[in-house]
Design a protein around this motif. Structure first.
Motif, PDB file in Angstrom:
ATOM      1  N   GLU A  92     -12.641  11.183   8.009  1.00 29.13           N
ATOM      2  CA  GLU A  92     -13.124  11.035   6.633  1.00 29.13           C
ATOM      3  C   GLU A  92     -12.384   9.948   5.872  1.00 29.13           C
ATOM      4  OE1 GLU A  92     -14.502  15.684   5.896  1.00 29.13           O
ATOM      5  OE2 GLU A  92     -12.859  14.873   4.707  1.00 29.13           O
ATOM      6  N   GLU A  93     -11.067   9.874   6.042  1.00 20.86           N
ATOM      7  CA  GLU A  93     -10.270   8.953   5.233  1.00 20.86           C
ATOM      8  C   GLU A  93     -10.158   7.550   5.816  1.00 20.86           C
ATOM      9  OE1 GLU A  93      -6.535  10.673   3.954  1.00 20.86           O
ATOM     10  OE2 GLU A  93      -7.526  12.532   3.371  1.00 20.86           O
ATOM     11  N   THR A  94     -10.348   7.414   7.142  1.00 22.13           N
ATOM     12  CA  THR A  94     -10.157   6.096   7.762  1.00 22.13           C
ATOM     13  C   THR A  94     -11.367   5.609   8.540  1.00 22.13           C
ATOM     14  OG1 THR A  94      -9.322   6.915   9.883  1.00 22.13           O
ATOM     15  CG2 THR A  94      -7.704   6.645   8.091  1.00 22.13           C
ATOM     16  N   GLY A  95     -12.275   6.510   8.903  1.00 20.38           N
ATOM     17  CA  GLY A  95     -13.387   6.144   9.775  1.00 20.38           C
ATOM     18  C   GLY A  95     -12.993   6.132  11.245  1.00 20.38           C
ATOM     19  N   ILE A  96     -11.729   6.392  11.540  1.00 22.96           N
ATOM     20  CA  ILE A  96     -11.237   6.385  12.919  1.00 22.96           C
ATOM     21  C   ILE A  96     -11.537   7.742  13.545  1.00 22.96           C
ATOM     22  CG2 ILE A  96      -9.188   6.220  14.384  1.00 22.96           C
ATOM     23  CD1 ILE A  96      -7.975   4.401  12.141  1.00 22.96           C
ATOM     24  N   ARG A  97     -12.186   7.733  14.687  1.00 24.89           N
ATOM     25  CA  ARG A  97     -12.525   8.964  15.413  1.00 24.89           C
ATOM     26  C   ARG A  97     -11.515   9.141  16.542  1.00 24.89           C
ATOM     27  NH1 ARG A  97     -16.093  11.317  12.233  1.00 24.89           N
ATOM     28  NH2 ARG A  97     -17.691   9.895  11.509  1.00 24.89           N
ATOM     29  N   LEU A  98     -10.612  10.086  16.350  1.00 22.85           N
ATOM     30  CA  LEU A  98      -9.572  10.349  17.342  1.00 22.85           C
ATOM     31  C   LEU A  98     -10.053  11.370  18.357  1.00 22.85           C
ATOM     32  CD1 LEU A  98      -6.469  10.677  14.997  1.00 22.85           C
ATOM     33  CD2 LEU A  98      -7.091   8.711  16.410  1.00 22.85           C
ATOM     34  N   GLN A  99      -9.561  11.247  19.570  1.00 23.04           N
ATOM     35  CA  GLN A  99      -9.839  12.231  20.610  1.00 23.04           C
ATOM     36  C   GLN A  99      -8.708  13.240  20.734  1.00 23.04           C
ATOM     37  OE1 GLN A  99     -12.858  12.286  22.176  1.00 23.04           O
ATOM     38  NE2 GLN A  99     -13.249  10.688  20.663  1.00 23.04           N
ATOM     39  N   PRO A 141      -8.633   0.130   7.229  1.00 25.87           N
ATOM     40  CA  PRO A 141      -9.979   0.369   6.702  1.00 25.87           C
ATOM     41  C   PRO A 141      -9.951   0.769   5.227  1.00 25.87           C
ATOM     42  CG  PRO A 141      -9.284   2.194   8.109  1.00 25.87           C
ATOM     43  CD  PRO A 141      -8.203   1.168   8.158  1.00 25.87           C
ATOM     44  N   PRO A 142     -11.070   0.639   4.531  1.00 20.00           N
ATOM     45  CA  PRO A 142     -11.143   1.118   3.149  1.00 20.00           C
ATOM     46  C   PRO A 142     -11.075   2.645   3.122  1.00 20.00           C
ATOM     47  CG  PRO A 142     -13.299   0.367   3.898  1.00 20.00           C
ATOM     48  CD  PRO A 142     -12.324   0.058   5.002  1.00 20.00           C
ATOM     49  N   CYS A 143     -10.599   3.171   1.999  1.00 16.69           N
ATOM     50  CA  CYS A 143     -10.477   4.619   1.840  1.00 16.69           C
ATOM     51  C   CYS A 143     -10.744   4.960   0.386  1.00 16.69           C
ATOM     52  CB  CYS A 143      -9.075   5.075   2.249  1.00 16.69           C
ATOM     53  SG  CYS A 143      -8.791   6.839   2.046  1.00 16.69           S
ATOM     54  N   ASP A 144     -11.548   5.991   0.144  1.00 12.65           N
ATOM     55  CA  ASP A 144     -11.861   6.359  -1.237  1.00 12.65           C
ATOM     56  C   ASP A 144     -10.763   7.183  -1.899  1.00 12.65           C
ATOM     57  OD1 ASP A 144     -12.222   8.749   0.066  1.00 12.65           O
ATOM     58  OD2 ASP A 144     -14.313   9.019  -0.520  1.00 12.65           O
ATOM     59  N   GLU A 145      -9.660   7.470  -1.193  1.00 14.09           N
ATOM     60  CA  GLU A 145      -8.551   8.224  -1.778  1.00 14.09           C
ATOM     61  C   GLU A 145      -7.355   7.343  -2.126  1.00 14.09           C
ATOM     62  OE1 GLU A 145      -7.583  12.009  -0.294  1.00 14.09           O
ATOM     63  OE2 GLU A 145      -9.605  12.386   0.430  1.00 14.09           O
ATOM     64  N   GLY A 146      -7.503   6.036  -1.944  1.00  9.45           N
ATOM     65  CA  GLY A 146      -6.421   5.097  -2.223  1.00  9.45           C
ATOM     66  C   GLY A 146      -6.535   3.905  -1.300  1.00  9.45           C
ATOM     67  N   LYS A 147      -5.390   3.272  -1.044  1.00 11.46           N
ATOM     68  CA  LYS A 147      -5.391   2.072  -0.201  1.00 11.46           C
ATOM     69  C   LYS A 147      -4.567   2.330   1.055  1.00 11.46           C
ATOM     70  CE  LYS A 147      -4.344  -2.798  -0.116  1.00 11.46           C
ATOM     71  NZ  LYS A 147      -3.576  -3.888  -0.672  1.00 11.46           N
ATOM     72  N   LEU A 148      -5.195   2.125   2.223  1.00  8.17           N
ATOM     73  CA  LEU A 148      -4.489   2.243   3.488  1.00  8.17           C
ATOM     74  C   LEU A 148      -3.769   0.939   3.790  1.00  8.17           C
ATOM     75  CD1 LEU A 148      -7.285   4.086   5.422  1.00  8.17           C
ATOM     76  CD2 LEU A 148      -4.981   4.985   5.056  1.00  8.17           C
ATOM     77  N   GLU A 149      -2.514   1.045   4.251  1.00  8.52           N
ATOM     78  CA  GLU A 149      -1.716  -0.138   4.584  1.00  8.52           C
ATOM     79  C   GLU A 149      -0.861   0.152   5.806  1.00  8.52           C
ATOM     80  OE1 GLU A 149       0.582  -1.817   1.315  1.00  8.52           O
ATOM     81  OE2 GLU A 149      -0.756  -0.853  -0.108  1.00  8.52           O
ATOM     82  N   TRP A 150      -0.664  -0.876   6.624  1.00  5.77           N
ATOM     83  CA  TRP A 150       0.283  -0.781   7.735  1.00  5.77           C
ATOM     84  C   TRP A 150       1.679  -1.013   7.201  1.00  5.77           C
ATOM     85  CZ3 TRP A 150      -0.754   1.200  12.291  1.00  5.77           C
ATOM     86  CH2 TRP A 150      -2.062   1.170  12.779  1.00  5.77           C
TER      87      TRP A 150
END
Length: 158
Positions: free
Chosen positions: A56-63, A96-105
């Motif tokens: 939901e927050e990153t769009g990344i689908r983890l296994q 990726p964009p996130c509607d809960e804030g800004k994701l950063e490395w």
């Protein structure tokens, strides 16, 4: 009921020495860098919550997630959490964009001085060593951390 623990999950997304963290736009912890995560929903276990929240927050689908430890936060106000903490190693990608804030490395070397919740630097150190942990943190009525212990080792951190 007031004061009961809310159950949550945090997932640290890591690529080598960098963590993909969220600079939160909302409370709690607005303006601080935190792992992605959120509340466990009805009929969901913490592992399922971690997978869902990352998607939901990153769009990344983890296994797969790796369980690292727990954090129990207690205060005399409405901030009371029981949190399962996981880690997932992922390939580097643009944040990726996130509607809960800004994701950063963020590089591990910058985490000690980064604006994070008071508990997080201690947790990141255990995670960097891939050492299991069971943390408990006590806060005062102003949400200032006044005590923190790693319970497996019985080590007082604050």
């Amino acid at each position: 009921m007031k004061g009961l623990k809310r159950t949550a999950v945090m997932v640290v997304l890591r690529c080598e020495s960098q963590f993909l963290l969220l600079k939160r736009a909302n409370e709690p912890n607005r303006g601080l860098y935190v792992p992605v995560g959120g509340k466990v929903e009805p009929y969901e276990d913490p592992y399922q919550t971690g997978l869902r929240e990352v998607a939901e927050e990153t769009g990344i689908r983890l296994q797969k997630l790796r369980y690292m430890g727990s954090l129990v936060e207690t205060s005399p106000v409405e901030y009371n959490w029981w949190c399962s903490i996981y880690m997932a190693d992922i390939p580097w990608q643009e944040a990726p964009p996130c509607d809960e804030g800004k994701l950063e490395w963020i590089d591990f070397s910058a985490l000690e001085t980064l604006a994070t919740p008071a508990t997080d630097w201690h947790i990141y150190q255990y995670m960097a060593r891939e050492q299991p942990f069971a943390m408990r943190a006590i806060f005062d009525e102003n949400l200032k951390m006044i005590f923190m212990e790693e319970e497996i080792e019985g080590k007082i951190l604050i």
